[in-house]
Each structure stands twice: as C-alpha cells, then as structure tokens.
Design an enzyme around this catalytic site. Sequence first.
Site, PDB file in Angstrom:
ATOM      1  N   GLU A  33      -1.472  -9.266   3.438  1.00 17.63           N
ATOM      2  CA  GLU A  33      -1.352  -9.810   4.804  1.00 17.63           C
ATOM      3  C   GLU A  33      -2.702 -10.216   5.393  1.00 17.63           C
ATOM      4  O   GLU A  33      -2.772 -11.116   6.224  1.00 17.63           O
ATOM      5  CB  GLU A  33      -0.642  -8.810   5.734  1.00 17.63           C
ATOM      6  CG  GLU A  33      -1.382  -7.532   6.102  1.00 17.63           C
ATOM      7  CD  GLU A  33      -1.259  -6.397   5.091  1.00 17.63           C
ATOM      8  OE1 GLU A  33      -0.961  -6.669   3.908  1.00 17.63           O
ATOM      9  OE2 GLU A  33      -1.483  -5.235   5.483  1.00 17.63           O
ATOM     10  N   HIS A  55      -3.588  -5.238   0.352  1.00 20.43           N
ATOM     11  CA  HIS A  55      -3.010  -5.768   1.597  1.00 20.43           C
ATOM     12  C   HIS A  55      -3.038  -7.299   1.602  1.00 20.43           C
ATOM     13  O   HIS A  55      -3.991  -7.898   2.094  1.00 20.43           O
ATOM     14  CB  HIS A  55      -3.803  -5.252   2.804  1.00 20.43           C
ATOM     15  CG  HIS A  55      -3.650  -3.795   3.036  1.00 20.43           C
ATOM     16  ND1 HIS A  55      -2.766  -3.279   3.962  1.00 20.43           N
ATOM     17  CD2 HIS A  55      -4.257  -2.733   2.453  1.00 20.43           C
ATOM     18  CE1 HIS A  55      -2.843  -1.957   3.941  1.00 20.43           C
ATOM     19  NE2 HIS A  55      -3.742  -1.601   3.032  1.00 20.43           N
ATOM     20  N   CYS A 112       0.832  -1.205   0.000  1.00 18.78           N
ATOM     21  CA  CYS A 112       0.000   0.000   0.000  1.00 18.78           C
ATOM     22  C   CYS A 112       0.869   1.258   0.000  1.00 18.78           C
ATOM     23  O   CYS A 112       1.486   1.552  -1.005  1.00 18.78           O
ATOM     24  CB  CYS A 112      -1.002  -0.061   1.151  1.00 18.78           C
ATOM     25  SG  CYS A 112      -2.504   0.874   0.785  1.00 18.78           S
ATOM     26  N   MET A 171       4.162   0.565  -1.479  1.00 18.35           N
ATOM     27  CA  MET A 171       4.199   0.499  -2.944  1.00 18.35           C
ATOM     28  C   MET A 171       4.233   1.923  -3.520  1.00 18.35           C
ATOM     29  O   MET A 171       4.987   2.228  -4.446  1.00 18.35           O
ATOM     30  CB  MET A 171       2.966  -0.263  -3.447  1.00 18.35           C
ATOM     31  CG  MET A 171       2.779  -0.278  -4.946  1.00 18.35           C
ATOM     32  SD  MET A 171       1.655   1.032  -5.482  1.00 18.35           S
ATOM     33  CE  MET A 171       1.108   0.403  -7.059  1.00 18.35           C
ATOM     34  N   ARG A 231      -6.942   5.611  -0.418  1.00 16.14           N
ATOM     35  CA  ARG A 231      -7.610   6.708  -1.139  1.00 16.14           C
ATOM     36  C   ARG A 231      -6.826   7.129  -2.374  1.00 16.14           C
ATOM     37  O   ARG A 231      -7.348   7.734  -3.277  1.00 16.14           O
ATOM     38  CB  ARG A 231      -7.692   7.961  -0.246  1.00 16.14           C
ATOM     39  CG  ARG A 231      -8.729   7.877   0.837  1.00 16.14           C
ATOM     40  CD  ARG A 231      -8.867   9.206   1.568  1.00 16.14           C
ATOM     41  NE  ARG A 231      -9.297   8.938   2.930  1.00 16.14           N
ATOM     42  CZ  ARG A 231     -10.535   8.610   3.267  1.00 16.14           C
ATOM     43  NH1 ARG A 231     -11.474   8.522   2.345  1.00 16.14           N
ATOM     44  NH2 ARG A 231     -10.831   8.366   4.528  1.00 16.14           N
TER      45      ARG A 231
HETATM   46  N1  GLN Z   1      -2.213   6.544   2.616  1.00 14.75           N
HETATM   47  C1  GLN Z   1      -2.260   5.760   1.430  1.00 14.75           C
HETATM   48  C2  GLN Z   1      -3.599   5.868   0.713  1.00 14.75           C
HETATM   49  O1  GLN Z   1      -4.576   6.246   1.301  1.00 14.75           O
HETATM   50  C3  GLN Z   1      -1.923   4.308   1.721  1.00 14.75           C
HETATM   51  C4  GLN Z   1      -2.915   3.619   2.592  1.00 14.75           C
HETATM   52  C5  GLN Z   1      -2.385   2.355   3.182  1.00 14.75           C
HETATM   53  O2  GLN Z   1      -1.182   2.122   3.271  1.00 14.75           O
HETATM   54  N2  GLN Z   1      -3.268   1.526   3.692  1.00 14.75           N
HETATM   55  O3  GLN Z   1      -3.683   5.578  -0.451  1.00 14.75           O
END
Ligand code: GLN
Length: 535
Positions: free
Chosen positions: A511, A509, A383, A386, A464
């Site tokens: 995990e 995710h 997330c 990445m 988001r």
């Molecule tokens: N803050 C980032 C987003 O909202 C990543 C969110 C996360 O790592 N779960 O896209």
Amino acid sequence: MTSTKYIFVTGGVSSSLGKGIIAASLAKLLQARGYRVTIQKLDPYINVDPGTLNPYEHGECYVTDDGAETDLDLGHYERFLNTPTSQANNVTTGRIYQSVIEKERRGEFLGKTVQVVPHITNEIKERIQILGKSGDYDIVITEIGGTVGDIESLPYIESVRQLKWELGDDALVIHLTLIPYLSAAGELKTKPTQHSVKTLMESGVSADILVCRTEHELSRELKDKLALFCNVKKEAVIQSIDASTIYDVPNLMLEEGLDVITMQKLNLTNTTEPNLDHWNAFLKRHKNPKAEVTIGLIGKYVELQDSYKSILEAFIHAGAENEVKVNVKSIHSEHIDAANISEALKGLNGILVAPGFGERGIDGKIEAVRYARENDLPFFGICLGMQMAVIEYSRNVLGLKNANSIEMDPDTQEPVINLMEDQKNITDMGGTMRLGAWKCSLAKGSKVAAIYGKEIIDERHRHRYEYNNAYRDQLEAAGLATTGTNPETGLVEIIEIPSHPYFVGVQYHPEYKSTVANPHPLFVSFVKAAHENSK
Ligand code: GLN
C-alpha cells in the site's frame, strides 16, 4: 533555475484543514509545469518519529524506501507526485533535539550555552535546506504541522521567519485557514482568519498567500475583505472548497490560480500550462465506474479512517484502474468469531486482513482467513494479515492445533511465525524493526510473478516477526506455496494458494507504493478478483 525556492505552509484556526493535501496539490501543479518538487513535513511533537505512536494518536505510520517511519502526509506526497520521499522529508521536534543534544555531548558547541535560538532554530533551518541543497529539486515545500499559536510550533515559525529574511524572493508563506459558516446567521466569518494571520505576524511572519478552507463559495467581496485585513494581494486569497475526493484538489487549486500566484511571488517564469492529462484520465475512471465491489477490511483500528490511510487510497487507485467502485467495509476483528463469521462477511467480494501488532483481535482475523480460504473468497493479507494466514493454514490444514506467532505466544509449541534472528537482542522499540525497501524474488509460474510481470521486486517493510522456514516444506506439501523470498536471506515474503481464485499474503506493505500514476499491481489484481467474484 538558479536557486532553490522554498514554500512554507502554515495552518491557522483549526487542525485537520488538510495542509498535506494543499501542499501536495500545489506540488502536483508545479510538477505538471515541469519543476522538480518535493514536500517535507515538520512535526512539532517530541517523539523522534511516529513509529512508536498508536494509530489512534496520529493515524497510520508511513514507511519510506530508506526505512524512515514517518507521518501519513508523506503518503499523500508520494501518491500525488509519484516520487519517493525519504527520512529527510519528515522531521520532528524529538529528532531536532536529539541531534542538538548529541552535538552538545560531542562538544561541538565549544562551551557555548545551548539555546532554542539559535541552536534549535539552526538545526531546523538546516533540515529544511538539506533537500534544497541536494540539487535534486527546484522547489521545496515545507509543511509546518500544528496550528499557528501552539507552543510547540514556535521554534518552527521562528525558523521560517529567519529563512524568509535570508532567502528574500526565494521563499514564501502560504497560510491555510478556515472560514467557518455560521448557519444561524447564514454567514461566512473572516474573523478567525484575521486573528490567526495576526498571530503569525506577532511572530514576525507575514503570509503571502491565504488558502481558505470553506464549505461555501467565497464571494469576491469577502475575498477582498480578507485581502485588506490580512495584508495580502486580492489574487492571493485562494478558496479551497470542500471536495468530494482529495484528488479533485489540484484542479480546484488550478482554477483558483494558486500555482500562478505562487510562481509570480517566487519570480518563476515558466509559462508552460500544467499537463494533467494522466491525472485527469485517472479522475475520469475514478468517477465513472462501470461496476461495484465490496471489500471487507478486517483490522482492529477500523474506527479511525486514518489508521489504514494508504490501504484505502490504494483501493481508490486500483478501483479506477479496473473502472470499478470499491466500497470498503470496515470490520472490527474483535467482533468476529466462528459463530458469526458467515454473517459478518456476507455480501463481500473479497477481504483484506490488515497489518497490526499484538494479540488483540487476532482470533477474528484467523477466522476470517479460514472463511475466505474455504469459500473461495478473494483474500489479501498484509504483514500481520499474511502471518495470520500462515497460522490459519498450519492449524486447520496441517493440523498443528498450537500453531502461533511468537509475538502472540512466546512459549508456543509450534512457532510458525518466529522472531527474526537479528531482532532477538533488540530492546529499544523505536526505529528497530525491519524497515524500508528490500528485494524479493518471485517464483516462476506463480500468481504473483504474473501479476508483477517481473522476477525481482522491491517493497517496503515494517515488522519484527517472520515466516518460520522450519515449517516451509510441510506447508508447501500441504498446498501453501511460498512464491516470494528475499534473495539473500531466504526470508519468505509471499505466500499463495495456487488452487484458490485469489489467496495472496505478503510480509511487506504494498500500500505504501501505490500512487495515482502507478496503482499497485497487487491491489489492481485483488480488485479484479473481487470483481470476478461479484459476477
Ligand atoms: N506484528 C507483526 C510483526 O511485527 C506484523 C507487523 C505489521 O503488520 N506491520 O512482524
């Protein structure tokens, strides 16, 4: 089986006794005897869900296939049972009140005064029975969050009292309690348990089974004393001694006969011995590793184990699969920079850059990605991890010095990570991210296609912001491959560097979907790459 059986798990004396693990372990044993079991968590706080909670408050927020943001105990339920949970498996006081108030506004109470009893308790009882009435389960285990005696838990305990009365032999209460050891006296003490059972009784609920958390063996004599003072049968006093891993707890409960006494009380007559062959094979591999690797977990909530619960558990599953012990070294991303990075990552066989929100600590994450990319160190980004990899590549390989995420800099000249289109008009914070399971198609010939061994995957999301497709051609031409995309929207879900030994970033995710029975392929392959690195 005729009717659904309901098991309630309450907690006494202290929080953090591990109600979730006991519930999951009992469920595992019942499942291993052939019953269809699910577990539900009732949380007495007023947040509608834990999605808006800081991880420091309540640990990780766990996401289900249907996009519910839930308590981390649901992760344990899925990891133990290997069956998915849903929104129905986690209910909070906030959600209960929200629903009752909405009904009141719609006029559904026909002019009546709306009260805790019966309106709130009815709503709670309904939520408890939704899973049972679905017809999908023989047994529903409901874990009541908090500790008996808390003001917040009262409506839940009252609902349990009413349901026990209504359901008779189809319901039972397991009270999880603590037997503290006073080292000065050299004794285990039963008084706190006597008091918490009494507190439960003041609310009209008697415990049928006591599960006693303890650091030392409980003698027969002490168990008999607890039985006498707490109104339970002698064989219903179950010891739960500290275990070296949570995955030992089902076997410990089996030895103590928790499943047998539960079945007796609920008139369940199945005599099949629980089949734990697969579980025990996992435990054997977990406990007899042939090698060791060290992986750096780069994040900003690393002080608290629970913040990255599912990631840590996924490493345990993947380690066992590889017969490798995975040491996870937590590294605070705010403590690393270009000057100390090689020192900070010294001796690691791979790094995982963690999910997260907001600006704090992102420079350290970007430095860590750069180091891994330049030094052929296995890298796995999840997330935000990445997204950091995309920013790093854009800045240091494409030369876009101002590349950033709109989340970190809304005015950035090079928004390589953009706010998703359908997020632009959203103002509410709770439950509004892109959540839950979405399909992703994998590029033929890519590393991830080989790892998953299929073309279409389903993974859970919570974000988001997204990879900005306007930069895709440039990034691909420069060597950052996009190897997973949403088949409908084209949203980039996976990036990888084909020439690197292991450089994979995923917007979702993985995990959340790793279980004992099904270790997640990406974690398995990442640990394998770390093992290669260690040679
Ligand atoms: N803050 C980032 C987003 O909202 C990543 C969110 C996360 O790592 N779960 O896209």
